[in-house]
Design an enzyme around this catalytic site. Structure first.
Site, PDB file in Angstrom:
ATOM      1  CG  HIS A   1      55.649 125.335  30.331  1.00 19.40           C
ATOM      2  ND1 HIS A   1      55.727 125.000  29.004  1.00 19.40           N
ATOM      3  CD2 HIS A   1      55.524 124.188  31.002  1.00 19.40           C
ATOM      4  CE1 HIS A   1      55.626 123.691  28.880  1.00 19.40           C
ATOM      5  NE2 HIS A   1      55.501 123.169  30.085  1.00 19.40           N
TER       6      HIS A   1
ATOM      7  CG  ASP B   1      54.076 129.092  23.261  1.00 21.39           C
ATOM      8  OD1 ASP B   1      54.153 129.203  24.501  1.00 21.39           O
ATOM      9  OD2 ASP B   1      54.551 128.121  22.622  1.00 21.39           O
TER      10      ASP B   1
HETATM   11  C1  G16 Z   1      52.560 120.330  26.841  1.00 24.66           C
HETATM   12  C2  G16 Z   1      51.085 120.569  26.673  1.00 24.66           C
HETATM   13  C3  G16 Z   1      50.731 120.659  25.204  1.00 24.66           C
HETATM   14  C4  G16 Z   1      51.572 121.702  24.505  1.00 24.66           C
HETATM   15  C5  G16 Z   1      53.031 121.390  24.786  1.00 24.66           C
HETATM   16  C6  G16 Z   1      53.964 122.426  24.234  1.00 24.66           C
HETATM   17  O1  G16 Z   1      52.911 119.083  26.267  1.00 24.66           O
HETATM   18  O2  G16 Z   1      50.333 119.552  27.276  1.00 24.66           O
HETATM   19  O3  G16 Z   1      49.368 120.965  25.069  1.00 24.66           O
HETATM   20  O4  G16 Z   1      51.349 121.694  23.128  1.00 24.66           O
HETATM   21  O5  G16 Z   1      53.259 121.345  26.177  1.00 24.66           O
HETATM   22  O6  G16 Z   1      53.652 123.674  24.764  1.00 24.66           O
HETATM   23  P1  G16 Z   1      54.783 124.766  24.909  1.00 24.66           P
HETATM   24  O7  G16 Z   1      55.337 124.946  23.549  1.00 24.66           O
HETATM   25  O8  G16 Z   1      54.104 125.971  25.472  1.00 24.66           O
HETATM   26  O9  G16 Z   1      55.743 124.129  25.856  1.00 24.66           O
HETATM   27  P2  G16 Z   1      53.092 117.767  27.160  1.00 24.66           P
HETATM   28  O10 G16 Z   1      53.528 116.727  26.181  1.00 24.66           O
HETATM   29  O11 G16 Z   1      54.090 118.124  28.217  1.00 24.66           O
HETATM   30  O12 G16 Z   1      51.747 117.507  27.764  1.00 24.66           O
END
Ligand code: G16
Length: 544
Positions: A114, A282
């Protein structure tokens, strides 16, 4: 073809975070930086000779260059075959799907999810293992150990491979197979959901949907599935073209970054249903007209209604959620008499539970929901699940959620993010709180009595591995909860995430907004840790 062993020196900052290695593009563009990390991944694996690797990314800036380097290194390290998405594109769920379908050794996803993309923005790389899921912590730790000792990387010299059309190419001993990035994933979705019923819903002419692909990877997937296979009108998918800078946007499907969609749904001519996904496909956000569905509620609703969907009609064996995610799904699990697991933040912690057949559905408050069909969270899957429910129940999404609250009660939930903080300051602030945790039970905060305060740790029930330091929790006698943790996915400074939750059974209270219902806890969360005094910030940057 000769394999070149190129001398290199370690970089000190290659420890993977919550979800792989994420850094600024310019960091990855340093000579040998990408090569070092990829070699550290390959050196952490044993038996890769002749094996198959799945490779693709979300199309962001630097994707194309990085893919060519990785192909040459895969050849240099002795892989036998690389399956790569046409145009270098593969969503994270599609990588997981392809690894499983082709029984590949593993896969590499190029994405910073993101996070924004472009020359001054973010890039990322993540290794997935043979179950299709993110590398577990013991492997990411090994990768890090290799990265600090690395002395050479292995590569072949070869011109770039043309990834723009399907076909087979040879790169020395390596076969590179360029495949349609969408087909296998779309086929898998057809096995899980009632496409006939959803097609009828679109064909009724009384149901209008908008899907915002945010100029990221899900555009081609959503067009194929929603518009071609399910017959939604052309134009249902907006911002469908994946762009290297995501059109300058932040492809995070939340109330702030998907604000155009939110405004349309809150405006005078909303669609009947709207959804968005993120950079790598995702995550998901689900909206009804003037109605936002919190991811924790979404997970709970899907769990409670799973029996209505063909792929889950046999029932759920169990469910799981990450610790900061609201306990809405716990109530459903109790009702269904199935286990509910509470894991640390990050999809990798669901892998063992899914592989061991202990859970069917799982999710995180960060707009991630998924099931045992693959080993990643899956944005379009969640959207299709909702569409299937709408097609079967024939009531609006809001009515489904309100009925759910009436039956199970409502877990009000919000997350406040403070981004770009000074890392040392943020860590010291949480360290001070960590030291006070043991004394907090019995004290007053947010107008109530603290029942417990701890630093969350998790023992994996399948392999016994232990993850400590996973977030500071303060629980109240009322059941209310505040959680503090630092993000493991940022690339600049620190992001503080503060999660707040309150369960309310009384239906007459369910119309309140989360920010109103949680006002006391929000003030209490500031007072307990002193965010403004420590960081100078008086308000969060992102509220979900
Ligand atoms: C953040 C979210 C988590 C998620 C991670 C990865 O991590 O809080 O729940 O698992 O992103 O998500 P994606 O693969 O969509 O980037 P954090 O450690 O920044 O809080």
């Amino acid at each position: 073809m000769q394999v070149l062993s190129i001398e290199t020196k370690p970089f000190p900052d290659q420890r993977p975070g919550t979800s792989g290695l994420r850094k600024k593009v310019r960091v990855f563009q340093q000579p040998r930086y990408l090569e070092n990390f990829v070699q550290s991944v390959f050196d952490s694996l044993s038996g890769i000779a002749g094996q198959t690797l799945v490779l693709g990314g979300d199309g962001r800036y630097y994707n194309a260059e990085a893919l060519q380097v990785i192909l040459r290194m895969a050849a240099g390290n002795g892989f036998g075959r690389v399956i790569i998405g046409r145009g270098g594109l593969l969503s994270t769920p599609a990588v997981s799907c392809l690894i499983r379908k082709h029984r590949a050794f593993g896969g590499i996803v190029l994405s910073a999810s993101h996070n924004a993309a472009g020359p001054d923005e973010d890039f990322g790389i993540k290794y997935n293992i043979d179950n299709g899921g993110p590398a577990p912590e013991n492997l990411t730790e090994q990768i890090h150990r290799h990265s600090v000792d690395i002395r050479r990387y292995l590569i072949v010299s070869h011109p770039d491979i043309d990834l723009e059309s399907n076909g087979l190419f040879r790169l020395g001993g390596l076969v590179v197979e360029v495949v349609d990035p969408v087909a296998d994933y779309a086929d898998l979705m057809e096995t899980l959901f009632d496409f006939d019923r959803i097609r009828e819903l679109f064909a009724s002419g009384r149901f209008r949907m908008s899907f915002d692909a945010m100029n990221a990877v899900t555009g081609p997937y959503a067009r194929e599935i929603l518009e071609r296979r399910l017959g939604a009108p052309t134009g249902t998918v907006v911002r469908a073209q994946p762009l290297p800078d995501f059109g300058g946007g932040h492809p995070d499907p939340n109330l702030i970054h998907a604000h155009q969609l939110v405004e349309m749904m809150n405006g005078s001519w909303p669609a009947d249903f709207a959804a968005a996904s993120d950079g790598d496909g995702d995550r998901n956000m689900i909206l009804g007209p003037g109605f936002y569905i919190n991811p924790g509620d979404s997970l709970a609703v899907l769990a409670a209604n799973a029996h209505r969907v063909p792929g889950y009609a046999k029932g759920l064996v169990g469910v799981a959620r990450s610790m900061p995610t609201s306990a809405a799904v716990d109530r459903v699990a109790e009702h269904l008499s199935i286990p509910c697991y509470e894991t640390p933040t990050g999809w990798k912690f669901f892998g063992n539970l899914l592989d061991a057949g202990r859970i069917t559905l799982c999710g995180e408050e960060s707009f991630g929901t998924g099931s045992n069909h693959i080993r990643e969270k899956d944005g379009l899957w969640a959207v299709l699940f909702w569409l299937n429910l709408l097609a079967v129940r024939r009531v609006p999404a809001e009515a489904i959620v309100r009925q759910h609250w009436a039956q199970f009660g409502r877990n009000f939930f919000t997350r406040h993010d403070y981004e770009g903080l000074d890392s040392a300051q943020a860590e010291q602030m949480l360290d001070r709180l960590r030291k006070r945790l043991a004394k907090l039970p019995g004290e007053q905060a947010a107008g109530q009595t603290i029942q417990y305060a701890d630093d969350f740790s998790y023992t994996d029930p399948v392999d016994g591995s232990v993850a400590t330091g996973q977030g500071l929790r303060i629980g109240f006698e009322s059941g209310d909860r505040i959680v503090y943790r630092l993000s493991g996915t940022g690339t600049e400074g620190a992001t503080l995430r503060v999660y707040m939750e309150r369960f309310v059974d009384d239906t007459s209270q369910h119309d309140r907004t989360a920010q109103t219902a949680l006002a006391e806890l929000i003030t209490g969360a500031e007072r307990v840790v002193g965010i403004e005094a420590s960081t100078g910030r008086s308000r969060p940057d992102v509220v979900t």
